[in-house]
Design an enzyme around this catalytic site. Sequence first.
Site, mmCIF file in Angstrom:
data_model
loop_
_atom_site.group_PDB
_atom_site.id
_atom_site.type_symbol
_atom_site.label_atom_id
_atom_site.label_comp_id
_atom_site.label_asym_id
_atom_site.label_seq_id
_atom_site.Cartn_x
_atom_site.Cartn_y
_atom_site.Cartn_z
ATOM 1 N N TRP A 321 -113.493 -4.516 26.800
ATOM 2 C CA TRP A 321 -114.951 -4.592 26.938
ATOM 3 C C TRP A 321 -115.581 -4.824 25.559
ATOM 4 C CZ3 TRP A 321 -118.929 -1.897 24.674
ATOM 5 C CH2 TRP A 321 -120.204 -2.056 25.232
ATOM 6 N N HIS A 322 -114.997 -4.208 24.542
ATOM 7 C CA HIS A 322 -115.590 -4.318 23.203
ATOM 8 C C HIS A 322 -115.440 -5.710 22.603
ATOM 9 C CE1 HIS A 322 -115.734 0.067 23.389
ATOM 10 N NE2 HIS A 322 -116.658 -0.026 22.458
ATOM 11 N N GLY A 323 -114.426 -6.436 22.998
ATOM 12 C CA GLY A 323 -114.287 -7.771 22.427
ATOM 13 C C GLY A 323 -113.073 -8.509 22.940
#
Lengths: 499, 357
Positions: A321-323
Site C-alpha cells: 500500500w505504501h508504494g
Amino acid sequence: MLFNSLPFYIFFPLVTLGYFLLPHRFRWLWLLAASAYFYMAFIPAYILILLATILVDYFSGLAIEKAEGKRRRGFLILSLAANLGMLGFFKYFNFFNANAAALAHWLDWNYPIPSLNILLPIGLSFHTFQSMAYTIEVYRGNQKAERHIGILALYVLFYPQLVAGPIERPAHMLPQFREAHKFDYQNAADGLRLMAWGFFKKLVIADRLALLVNPVFAEPSGYPGPLLALAALAFSYQIYCDFSGYSDIAIGAARVMGFRLMTNFDRPYSSHSFSEFWRRWHISLSSWFRDYFYISLGGNRVPTWRHSLNIFLTFLVSGLWHGANWTFVIWGMLHGIYLIAEQWMKRPREAMFRFLRLGRAPRLQKALEWLAVFSLVSLAWIFFRAPSLAAALDYIQRIGRHWEPAGASLLFEQIRVTLGQNFPPAILFSSLNGAQVLIIVVLQILFLEAVQRLQRQQPLERILAAQPAILRWGAYYALLANILLFGAFEQTTFIYFQF
Amino acid sequence: MKPFLQRIFLLLPLLASMLFLNWFVDPAHLRAPDAYERGVVSMLAQGQAVTNVVNDDASAILEYHILAQTSAPDILLLGTSKSKGIHSDFFPGQTFFNAALSGSGLGDLLVIYHLYESRGLIPDAVILELNPWLLSAGRASQSKRFEARRAELEWNLLRDRAPARPSRVKRSRFSQSIYARIFTPDYFQSSLLQLWSAALHGAAPRAYHAGDATNGLTYFPDGSILVRPDMIANLGTEIPEAYALKYGWDPPGGIPLQMDVRQRKILEAFLARLLESGVKVTFYLPPYHPTSYELMMNAPSRFVTDIQSYFIELAQANRVEVIGSFNPGDLGITNADFYDPTHISTEAILRIFEENR
C-alpha cells in the site's frame, strides 16, 4: 496545495471564515468547492479520478442497501473493483509490468507490453481506502447509504485529510457534515495550537533532518558508517515528524471548523513492543487494515500458524500500500516478521528476563525493550527509504565501515554541510561546528519528546489551556519564534503524499 | 468569534516585527529594484573597486556595467563564477572584461554577448567557459532577468537571423512576488542573517563602498570579483572536502544524462556566429574538485567525459583553442587549489592559462 506554503496560509483563513459566515445549508457546497480547489492545485485533471470514484461508490452504496443476497455482494465487488482498479492502474501497473518484463527476460521470452508514462495522483491510496471503507460499511449494514451525493463527495474530498489522511470512517465523518457547527472558541484555539505544533514537527525537525538524510541515502558510498547510522536514525524521526506533523495540521485545520478527525499518531517511538508500535503508528491505516483485511482473513480466531500467516499477509499488503516497490514490500514483511516473532518469542523472552533477573530492575527491562523495538523499527525504515532493495542492503553493509576516530573531524564537517545547511544559527555563529549543529537538532527532538511525554495524561492543547495567560502566550511566542528561526523553509512536500 | 479574533491579534507583534525586518533590511532589494545595482555600477564605471556588495542581483550589475561601456574590450570572457576570478592582469597589453555570471546557462551567455553585439561592439577575442549543464535543456538560463531575451535570441540563432535590438527591461516597482516574499519566513531568516552579518562587521546592512574587501564580495572595474581572502582562509580544506563529497553525487547545476539536441545546435550556431564575426574563440573547461570528480566517475555523472569529448571535437572542427579540462588530474589541480568545493583560486586558474600559452 501544500500546508507549508503561502497559498495555504491564505486559503485556510478564507475557507474557515467563509464556512462560518455562510448559512448551514450552503456550507457543504463551500467546503466541497474549497476541497476541489485544494486538490486541483496539484494536478487539476486528476480530480476526474476522484469524481469517478465518488460516482461509483455513491451508486454502489445505494444499490448495496437496496439489493439482497448475492446481488448485494456483487455491487460491493463492483465498487471494490472500481476503486482497486484505479489504484492498480495508476500505482501498480508499472511495478507489476516491470517485474513481469524482468521475469520474461530471464526466461528469454518476448515481452511486448511497455511501461506507461503516468503520474501517480496525489494521495490516491488514502482517498481510495476512505471510499472503500464507505461501501464496505454499507455492505456490512453498519452504515446507511448516503443519499446526498454532495455530502458523500465531501466525505471523500474533505480537504484537511484528502491527500494524506487520517483515513476516516463514514460513521465518524458523514454525520459531522450535517452538524450545524457554531464557531467555538475552544475548538478554534485548540485547532490552531495543534496546527502550530504540526508546523514545528514538519519545518523544524522533519525538513531539517531531510537535509542530512537525503544526500546520505542518495550516495551512501560517500559517507562513513557513523554518518550512515546517524542518517538512518534521523530518518526515523524525519518520517515520524513529517507524517504526524501533517496529521496534526490536518486535524487542527478541521478542528477550527468544528470537525473531529481521528487521532493518527500516539507517541509511537515510546513503544515497548511491536504490537504497541502498531497501535500508535498511523492508527487510521492500521485500524483500516485490521477491520477490513486482517479480520476478513480470520484475525486471531484461527489456529496459531494461520494467525501468524494473517499477520504476515496483512503487513505484506500494508507494505505494498505504501508504494509500488520491493523496498516497501520488504518493509511490510519485516514488520510482519517482528510481530510474529514477538508472539512466538514471548515465553523465551520472559525466561531470559528471569535468568538475567531483570524483574528486579523493571526500568532497565523496559529500556531494553524500548531499545530493541526502536532499533528494529529504524532498521526497517532503511528499506522504506532506500531507492532499491540492493541499495538498502548496501546501505546496511556500509554502516559497519569507517568508524575510525581519525575520521571524526571530517564526519562533523559532513554533518555541518548537510544538517547545518541554510541553518540560521550556524550562519549567525560562524564558529558553530558540526557537533554543535547536531546538538541543537537533538535538543529540538528532545523538546518534542518531552512535550509528547507531557501529553500522556492529556492533550497538549488542554495542558496549554490550563496555564496562566502569560505562560500560555509565552509558549506560543516561543514556539512560533522557534519555527521562524530554526525552520527549514524549502516548501518540501510531505513524504506520505506519494502514497 | 470576537474574543477569539481579539486574542489572535496578540500574535500581530510577531508578524509585524517579521514584516518590519523584512521591509527594513530587504536583503534582496525588492523595494527598489535595480537601484542598489545601479549604484554599484556607477562606482565601477568611475574605475573604483566596490566592496561590501551583499545580496545583489549579479545579472543586473553585469547588464548595467556592460551598457556603461562605449567600446568593446579586446578580450571578453563569458562564463560562470568559476571564471570570475580572472582579471585583466592575465592579459597584459590588452583590454579585458570579465562578463561571467554565476551559474550561467547557455541562454544567459547569449544574452550577455548580445548586450555588446546589438550595439555594434565586437571584441577581438572571446573566452567561452563551457560547463556540462550548457547542454541541459532544463538549465538554459539561470537568470530570470534574461529569460525573455534568451528565448528570443535562441529562436533567431536557430533560424540564422540577425539579432534583434535588445528589448528594454520592464519591471514594475512592486511585482507580485515582492508581496509574496516579504511575508515569507525564509525571507525573514535572510533579513536576520544580513542584519547580524552587517553588525558583526560594523557596517550598515545594505551599504557598499569603494575600497578593499571588508564584507561580502568586491567587484572590480574589469568585471572580475574577489572573494575576501580571509573568507577563503577560514574555510580550511575540510569544508570544501565535505561539500565536494556531496557534489560528487549531486553536482551543482547538474550534469545531463544526455546532450540536449537543441542546446547543441544553439551552441554550435553561437560559435559559428562568433567565428563569422571574426572573433577569436577560446574554450575554457574548468576543473571539478578531485573528490567530486572521483565520485562522479562512479555515478551517472561520468557522462561528463562524453560531454568533454564533444566540446573538444567541436573545438577541433572549428580550429578553436581549448584550455583546461573537467578532470583536475589532467591539469595537476589538487584539493589545495580549491577554496570551496566548486571554485579554484585565481592563482590556479592563472597556472592553467599559463601552461596553454
